[in-house]
Design an enzyme around this catalytic site. Structure first.
Site, PDB file in Angstrom:
ATOM      1  N   CYS A 110      11.990 -48.646 -13.661  1.00 34.20           N
ATOM      2  CA  CYS A 110      12.610 -49.150 -14.769  1.00 34.20           C
ATOM      3  C   CYS A 110      13.974 -49.745 -14.084  1.00 34.20           C
ATOM      4  CB  CYS A 110      12.752 -47.855 -16.271  1.00 34.20           C
ATOM      5  SG  CYS A 110      13.142 -46.163 -15.713  1.00 34.20           S
ATOM      6  N   PRO A 162      16.438 -37.181  -4.484  1.00 31.41           N
ATOM      7  CA  PRO A 162      15.288 -38.044  -3.953  1.00 31.41           C
ATOM      8  C   PRO A 162      15.803 -38.431  -2.704  1.00 31.41           C
ATOM      9  CG  PRO A 162      16.330 -39.656  -5.741  1.00 31.41           C
ATOM     10  CD  PRO A 162      17.125 -37.935  -5.866  1.00 31.41           C
ATOM     11  N   CYS A 177      15.432 -45.828 -10.499  1.00 33.43           N
ATOM     12  CA  CYS A 177      13.608 -45.923 -10.746  1.00 33.43           C
ATOM     13  C   CYS A 177      12.893 -47.302  -9.907  1.00 33.43           C
ATOM     14  CB  CYS A 177      13.541 -45.650 -12.122  1.00 33.43           C
ATOM     15  SG  CYS A 177      11.343 -45.403 -12.374  1.00 33.43           S
ATOM     16  N   THR A 212      22.222 -39.607   3.428  1.00 33.19           N
ATOM     17  CA  THR A 212      21.993 -40.346   4.842  1.00 33.19           C
ATOM     18  C   THR A 212      23.905 -41.020   4.828  1.00 33.19           C
ATOM     19  OG1 THR A 212      20.610 -39.384   5.185  1.00 33.19           O
ATOM     20  CG2 THR A 212      21.412 -40.448   7.005  1.00 33.19           C
ATOM     21  N   GLN A 254      16.524 -29.854   5.176  1.00 27.90           N
ATOM     22  CA  GLN A 254      14.775 -29.043   4.454  1.00 27.90           C
ATOM     23  C   GLN A 254      14.529 -29.208   5.404  1.00 27.90           C
ATOM     24  OE1 GLN A 254      16.105 -32.405   3.863  1.00 27.90           O
ATOM     25  NE2 GLN A 254      14.285 -33.461   4.304  1.00 27.90           N
ATOM     26  N   ASP A 309      21.614 -33.889   8.901  1.00 22.28           N
ATOM     27  CA  ASP A 309      21.378 -34.942   8.340  1.00 22.28           C
ATOM     28  C   ASP A 309      19.530 -34.166   7.944  1.00 22.28           C
ATOM     29  OD1 ASP A 309      21.216 -36.522   7.014  1.00 22.28           O
ATOM     30  OD2 ASP A 309      19.767 -37.778   8.936  1.00 22.28           O
ATOM     31  N   GLU A 310      19.208 -33.976   6.695  1.00 19.43           N
ATOM     32  CA  GLU A 310      18.259 -33.937   6.487  1.00 19.43           C
ATOM     33  C   GLU A 310      17.508 -32.471   6.983  1.00 19.43           C
ATOM     34  OE1 GLU A 310      15.175 -35.632   5.526  1.00 19.43           O
ATOM     35  OE2 GLU A 310      15.492 -38.170   6.726  1.00 19.43           O
ATOM     36  N   GLY A 329      20.602 -42.224  -1.184  1.00 26.25           N
ATOM     37  CA  GLY A 329      22.423 -42.922  -0.144  1.00 26.25           C
ATOM     38  C   GLY A 329      22.907 -40.966  -0.009  1.00 26.25           C
TER      39      GLY A 329
HETATM   40 ZN   LIG Z   1      11.945 -44.863 -14.750  1.00 27.83          ZN
END
Ligand SMILES: [Zn+2]
Length: 204
Positions: free
Chosen positions: A147, A12, A144, A18, A85, A82-83, A16
């Protein structure tokens, strides 16, 4: 000529990716080329910059012909994307998968990094196809924002409904499955009651 290799770094935003790509590029002992999608000018035209500020010079190329015929690629032994997508219509012309296969066949070592899922949890086709031909996949995760557990999703917390919207911590944050609204184990809480299901498909 011996074949090259392909490594794919996925995850996601804020995982880290890149940084990992630039670390590999810096430690590569030989001629190499860094390539980024041309429309991504968040951090400057010919520079790859990580979210935490590390920068490197990169080529801005708009189609596969520019990559395959560039002088830099003639000399290169490794190519770093890089990137990855974003190497697709309407931002990029030609078949990037075939292009990467050609580079591997020419003996180059290719390393790509990119998002494996958009903010709706849908896979990016380029990453899915690259994983099939990769010698090595490196899945990274973030923390996250709710959390602090391992996060594999990118959550869109604000911003417009446009198809493409570049942004960083102002629009997106990493989320674990429990705190990701499109996940089957999503657990709504008082701190996390934003409904993102009304947004249009977003490709980033
Ligand atoms: Zn979470």
């Amino acid at each position: 000529m011996p074949k090259g290799s392909l490594e794919v770094i996925t995850g996601p935003m804020f995982a880290g990716k890149t940084s990992a790509l630039l670390k590999k590029a810096r430690s590569f002992d030989g001629e190499m080329m860094l390539i980024k999608p041309s429309f991504d000018t968040r951090y400057g035209i010919c520079e790859i910059k990580t979210h935490d500020g590390v920068a490197a010079e990169a080529f801005n190329l708009t189609n596969t012909d520019e990559i395959l015929s560039s002088d830099a690629i003639e000399k290169a032994q490794a190519v770093f994307f890089d990137e990855i997508q974003f190497f697709t219509e309407p931002y990029f012309g030609g078949d990037i998968i075939a292009c990467i296969q050609t580079l591997i066949d020419r003996g180059l070592n290719v390393v790509c990094c990119g998002l494996d899922m958009n903010w709706k949890g849908e896979p990016f086709e380029i990453i899915a196809k690259l994983k099939k031909i990769a010698d090595r996949c490196i899945p990274l995760h973030a923390r996250c924002a709710i959390c602090n557990e391992d996060a594999i999703f990118t959550y869109k917390c604000s911003g417009s409904k446009s198809d493409i919207e570049l942004g960083a911590a102002d629009i997106y944050e990493p989320r674990c499955a429990k705190h990701y609204p499109f996940s089957s184990v999503y657990e709504p809480s008082e701190t996390n009651d934003v409904d993102t299901r009304q947004g249009d498909l977003f490709d980033f």
